[in-house]
Design an enzyme around this catalytic site. Structure first.
Site, PDB file in Angstrom:
ATOM      1  N   THR A 233      -2.322   4.818  -3.516  1.00 28.71           N
ATOM      2  CA  THR A 233      -3.134   4.890  -4.341  1.00 28.71           C
ATOM      3  C   THR A 233      -3.652   3.214  -4.365  1.00 28.71           C
ATOM      4  O   THR A 233      -3.055   2.362  -4.487  1.00 28.71           O
ATOM      5  CB  THR A 233      -2.754   5.273  -6.001  1.00 28.71           C
ATOM      6  OG1 THR A 233      -1.401   4.646  -5.908  1.00 28.71           O
ATOM      7  CG2 THR A 233      -2.644   6.813  -5.919  1.00 28.71           C
TER       8      THR A 233
ATOM      9  N   ASP B 200      -5.985   2.384  -7.623  1.00 32.26           N
ATOM     10  CA  ASP B 200      -6.766   2.927  -8.789  1.00 32.26           C
ATOM     11  C   ASP B 200      -7.550   1.623  -9.383  1.00 32.26           C
ATOM     12  O   ASP B 200      -7.170   0.626  -9.490  1.00 32.26           O
ATOM     13  CB  ASP B 200      -5.751   3.452  -9.730  1.00 32.26           C
ATOM     14  CG  ASP B 200      -5.072   4.650  -9.243  1.00 32.26           C
ATOM     15  OD1 ASP B 200      -5.279   5.198  -8.102  1.00 32.26           O
ATOM     16  OD2 ASP B 200      -4.051   5.074 -10.038  1.00 32.26           O
TER      17      ASP B 200
ATOM     18  N   TYR C 257      -8.835   8.187  -4.441  1.00 32.87           N
ATOM     19  CA  TYR C 257      -7.982   8.896  -4.205  1.00 32.87           C
ATOM     20  C   TYR C 257      -8.221  10.518  -4.203  1.00 32.87           C
ATOM     21  O   TYR C 257      -7.898  11.142  -3.333  1.00 32.87           O
ATOM     22  CB  TYR C 257      -6.973   8.666  -5.142  1.00 32.87           C
ATOM     23  CG  TYR C 257      -5.646   9.593  -4.917  1.00 32.87           C
ATOM     24  CD1 TYR C 257      -4.637   9.055  -4.047  1.00 32.87           C
ATOM     25  CD2 TYR C 257      -5.185  10.518  -5.681  1.00 32.87           C
ATOM     26  CE1 TYR C 257      -3.341   9.558  -3.757  1.00 32.87           C
ATOM     27  CE2 TYR C 257      -4.013  11.069  -5.444  1.00 32.87           C
ATOM     28  CZ  TYR C 257      -3.149  10.798  -4.616  1.00 32.87           C
ATOM     29  OH  TYR C 257      -1.975  11.293  -4.339  1.00 32.87           O
TER      30      TYR C 257
END
Ligand SMILES: NC(=O)c1ccc[n+]([C@@H]2O[C@H](COP(=O)([O-])OP(=O)(O)OC[C@H]3O[C@@H](n4cnc5c(N)ncnc54)[C@H](OP(=O)(O)O)[C@@H]3O)[C@@H](O)[C@H]2O)c1
Length: 240
Positions: free
Chosen positions: A86, A88, A147
């Site tokens: 990830t 983010d 993602y």
């Protein structure tokens, strides 16, 4: 002779549970990792499962690594494309590098892992492709445009491979875990974790072993008629 399984990202977290469960089920297992040598060594010391280091985002590295595994253990019958990351950020703050790194690892990484083993599976008339996607590929998630896009893309890969492989004895399926008690999830502040658990009807996080049991079923001969499916293992948090 025992079938051979390759688990990318198989040295830690969900992947480690999958590697162990496959070994317990009688498969020869090769687990890969990206760079955490210390964790990989501890994993091999604990389990006896051999680990291999390569970057799934790189096609040539993947192909060479897979050739090495096949030379050590024999033809790969089962591929578990589990390695994932990830990076983010809310979309307005997401940098192109964050997009690219996640796409290269989670989406292109699946291509790079499956493509080199596909011709051999077709020739031998047997194969199992199991891709670890995510609940957030099914429903989207704040700050995870990158993602979620890759995990949704993984489902497209599986549904297409299912159609191409069926006549050659190859199945392709995906598992979409919900929130699982891995180091990453256990490291978030307790308050945040409690908020996540509050959204799960089962009232708890999943265990890596619960994902591993889905994999051992999909890897087995018993799953032959299940092809192109997505198993949601999320405690009832999201229904498709
Ligand atoms: N944890 C969850 O709650 C959850 C929920 C839904 C879906 N998933 C998915 O489940 C999979 C496993 O997640 P996890 O939480 O168990 O992950 P994790 O604990 O962070 O472990 C990731 C594994 O992937 C390897 N890896 C990462 N990037 C790689 C690369 N470029 N090339 C090769 N290997 C690479 C890591 O190697 P190193 O050890 O060398 O870093 C490690 O072995 C991921 O695809 C994730 O998206 C997880």
């Amino acid at each position: 002779m025992a079938r051979t399984a390759l688990v990318t990202g198989g040295s830690r977290g969900i992947g480690a549970a999958i590697s162990k469960a496959l070994k317990e089920a009688g498969y020869q297992v090769a687990a890969t990792y990206a760079g955490n040598d210390e964790k990989a060594k501890a994993f091999t010391d604990e389990t006896g499962i051999k680990t291999y280091k390569w970057n799934v985002a790189d096609y040539d590295e993947s192909k060479a690594g897979i050739e090495q595994v096949e030379s050590d253990l024999g033809p790969i019958d089962i591929v578990v494309a589990n390695a994932g990351i990830t990076r983010d950020a809310p979309f307005h703050k997401m940098k192109p590098e964050q997009w690219k790194e996640v796409v290269d690892t989670n989406l292109t990484g699946v291509f790079n892992t499956v493509h080199p083993v596909w011709p051999g599976m077709r020739e031998r008339g047997f194969g199992r492709i199991i891709v670890i996607s995510s609940i957030n590929g099914q429903k989207g998630q704040f700050a995870q445009v990158n993602y979620a896009a890759t995990k949704a893309g993984d489902l497209g890969i599986v549904k297409s491979l299912a159609q191409e492989g069926a006549s050659k004895g190859i199945t392709a399926n995906a598992i979409c875990p919900g929130y699982i008690a891995t180091e990453m999830v256990m490291a978030v502040p307790e308050k945040v974790r409690e908020a996540i658990i509050g959204q799960i009807p089962t009232g708890r996080l999943g265990e890596p072993e619960e994902i591993a049991r889905c994999v051992t079923f999909l890897a087995s001969d018993d799953s032959q008629f299940i092809n192109g499916s997505t198993i949601s293992a999320n405690g009832g948090q999201f229904f498709v």
